[in-house]
Design an enzyme around this catalytic site. Sequence first.
Site, PDB file in Angstrom:
ATOM      1  N   ASN A  46       0.809  -1.225   0.000  1.00 44.84           N
ATOM      2  CA  ASN A  46       0.000   0.000   0.000  1.00 44.84           C
ATOM      3  C   ASN A  46       0.839   1.270   0.000  1.00 44.84           C
ATOM      4  OD1 ASN A  46       0.159  -1.623   2.531  1.00 44.84           O
ATOM      5  ND2 ASN A  46      -0.339   0.330   3.483  1.00 44.84           N
ATOM      6  N   SER A  66     -10.847  -5.103  -1.016  1.00 47.91           N
ATOM      7  CA  SER A  66     -11.635  -4.118  -0.258  1.00 47.91           C
ATOM      8  C   SER A  66     -12.312  -3.162  -1.241  1.00 47.91           C
ATOM      9  CB  SER A  66     -10.692  -3.338   0.660  1.00 47.91           C
ATOM     10  OG  SER A  66     -11.365  -2.237   1.228  1.00 47.91           O
ATOM     11  N   GLY A  67     -13.602  -2.907  -1.028  1.00 45.02           N
ATOM     12  CA  GLY A  67     -14.372  -2.079  -1.953  1.00 45.02           C
ATOM     13  C   GLY A  67     -13.799  -0.690  -2.182  1.00 45.02           C
ATOM     14  N   THR A  82     -26.496 -10.089   8.714  1.00 46.51           N
ATOM     15  CA  THR A  82     -27.280  -9.649   7.557  1.00 46.51           C
ATOM     16  C   THR A  82     -26.372  -8.910   6.577  1.00 46.51           C
ATOM     17  OG1 THR A  82     -29.236  -9.497   8.922  1.00 46.51           O
ATOM     18  CG2 THR A  82     -29.276  -8.231   6.875  1.00 46.51           C
ATOM     19  N   CYS A  95       0.788   7.626  13.510  1.00 48.17           N
ATOM     20  CA  CYS A  95       0.902   8.387  14.746  1.00 48.17           C
ATOM     21  C   CYS A  95       0.605   7.441  15.901  1.00 48.17           C
ATOM     22  CB  CYS A  95      -0.090   9.535  14.729  1.00 48.17           C
ATOM     23  SG  CYS A  95       0.090  10.577  16.166  1.00 48.17           S
TER      24      CYS A  95
HETATM   25  C1  LIG Z   1      -2.920  -3.585   1.815  1.00 49.45           C
HETATM   26  C2  LIG Z   1      -4.121  -3.298   2.641  1.00 49.45           C
HETATM   27  N1  LIG Z   1      -4.704  -4.285   3.320  1.00 49.45           N
HETATM   28  C3  LIG Z   1      -5.800  -4.098   4.070  1.00 49.45           C
HETATM   29  C4  LIG Z   1      -6.356  -2.848   4.190  1.00 49.45           C
HETATM   30  C5  LIG Z   1      -7.571  -2.662   5.047  1.00 49.45           C
HETATM   31  O1  LIG Z   1      -8.727  -2.559   4.267  1.00 49.45           O
HETATM   32  P1  LIG Z   1     -10.045  -1.870   4.866  1.00 49.45           P
HETATM   33  O2  LIG Z   1      -9.774  -0.412   4.958  1.00 49.45           O
HETATM   34  O3  LIG Z   1     -11.120  -2.200   3.871  1.00 49.45           O
HETATM   35  O4  LIG Z   1     -10.309  -2.502   6.190  1.00 49.45           O
HETATM   36  C6  LIG Z   1      -5.773  -1.768   3.518  1.00 49.45           C
HETATM   37  C7  LIG Z   1      -6.305  -0.385   3.687  1.00 49.45           C
HETATM   38  O5  LIG Z   1      -5.540   0.557   3.760  1.00 49.45           O
HETATM   39  C8  LIG Z   1      -4.633  -2.004   2.713  1.00 49.45           C
HETATM   40  O6  LIG Z   1      -4.041  -1.016   2.042  1.00 49.45           O
END
Ligand SMILES: Cc1ncc(COP(=O)(O)O)c(C=O)c1O
Length: 392
Positions: free
Chosen positions: A147, A195-196, A233, A325
């Site tokens: 990320n 993740s959406g 649900t 942080c």
């Molecule tokens: C690599 C990675 N994994 C998991 C997540 C977590 O996803 P969510 O925000 O949908 O919980 C993120 C969100 O920043 C991510 O970048």
Amino acid sequence: MRRVYLDNNATTPVLPEVLEAMEPYFGEHFGNASSIHHHGQETRAAVERARESVAKLLGCRASEVVFTSGGTEADNLAIFGLVRPGDHVITSTIEHHAVLNACKHLVKQGCEVTCIPVDGRGLVDPADVKRALRPNTKVITVMFANNETGVVQPVAEIGKIAAEAEVYFHTDAVQAAGKIAIDVNQIGCDLLTISGHKLHGPQGVGALYVRKGTQIEPMLHGGSHERSRRAGTENVPGIVGLGKAAELAVAGLDRSNEGGDDLKMAAARDRLERDLLAIEATGLNGEGAPRVPNTTNIYFDGIEGEALVIALDLKGLAVSTGAACSSGAIEPSHVLLAMGLSRERAKASIRFSLGKQNTPEDVDFALGFIPETVARLRQLSPVWNKVPARTT
Ligand SMILES: Cc1ncc(COP(=O)(O)O)c(C=O)c1O
């Protein structure tokens, strides 16, 4: 004031088509997808259509898709759904906290965890994964794309190692989905997270791919939703939005279908990167590694990343640092530290991440004031004159 958003790895704006698809499920189509009457059947059908769309994005069967509340829950479900006290887990030092902190918790529960280091480019070496295998290894969990740097890991090679060792392989593909093609069979993974809100869908919804035959213990105990893998649900509007976002992601990557969102993003990202790297005493984090097309992470020696983020925000540009942080102090990114950056350089690093909505003009806008902002902050910096890179 003009605002440009280059922080799409934090979250992406919901595309208009996605919003349009979701809207009826906040209003006229309100049924509980478990109800057997007309209202329930309507929403059930919508959930199942979305499941098909997500399955197309991942190259799997619809029955292998489990909807969750997001990437964090999907990562946790993959890990806690499989691992029991006494088991060993292999992960990497650069995972998202959804995986890293889940693994930390496993240690408290009597599991063993090996964290594989990365090299200076931010890459896991599959040979290290192989060496870390033990007789009690249950799961390997290594992310698809990071990320912070966008670096793409050798997941298919790791998948082969896992298959040979008969160990489950989970990959967090939250930052890969929608940016590069995903095929669970080509990767050879047993579980995969998306993740959406990272692919222009809504926040608060995600999915876990669970290969047929993989028994996972649910984390939530309740009804038999999602084939007893995730009780509760269904979030119908969210799931419909994720399904639409998945459809658009597939179309965006399909070259035979006017696709090429990834190529457009890469062209804009590369130009931004090239011009930023022309500023003195800068460098690319993840240089030499394969990366997703939308991300660039650059260090600007002699500045505090947080100060640059704030200064750019005041001019209308949203970017971020990977810093967290914790207890009032800003800690440098664990990912950049794991790649061998000094604390100073890690704290001087900024992530720029593009989305489908960004245009070449957005890059012009950003480039219009970043160099002068960096120069101004450096003039104010007590350490700038001492930065050795400046004289070399
Ligand atoms: C690599 C990675 N994994 C998991 C997540 C977590 O996803 P969510 O925000 O949908 O919980 C993120 C969100 O920043 C991510 O970048």
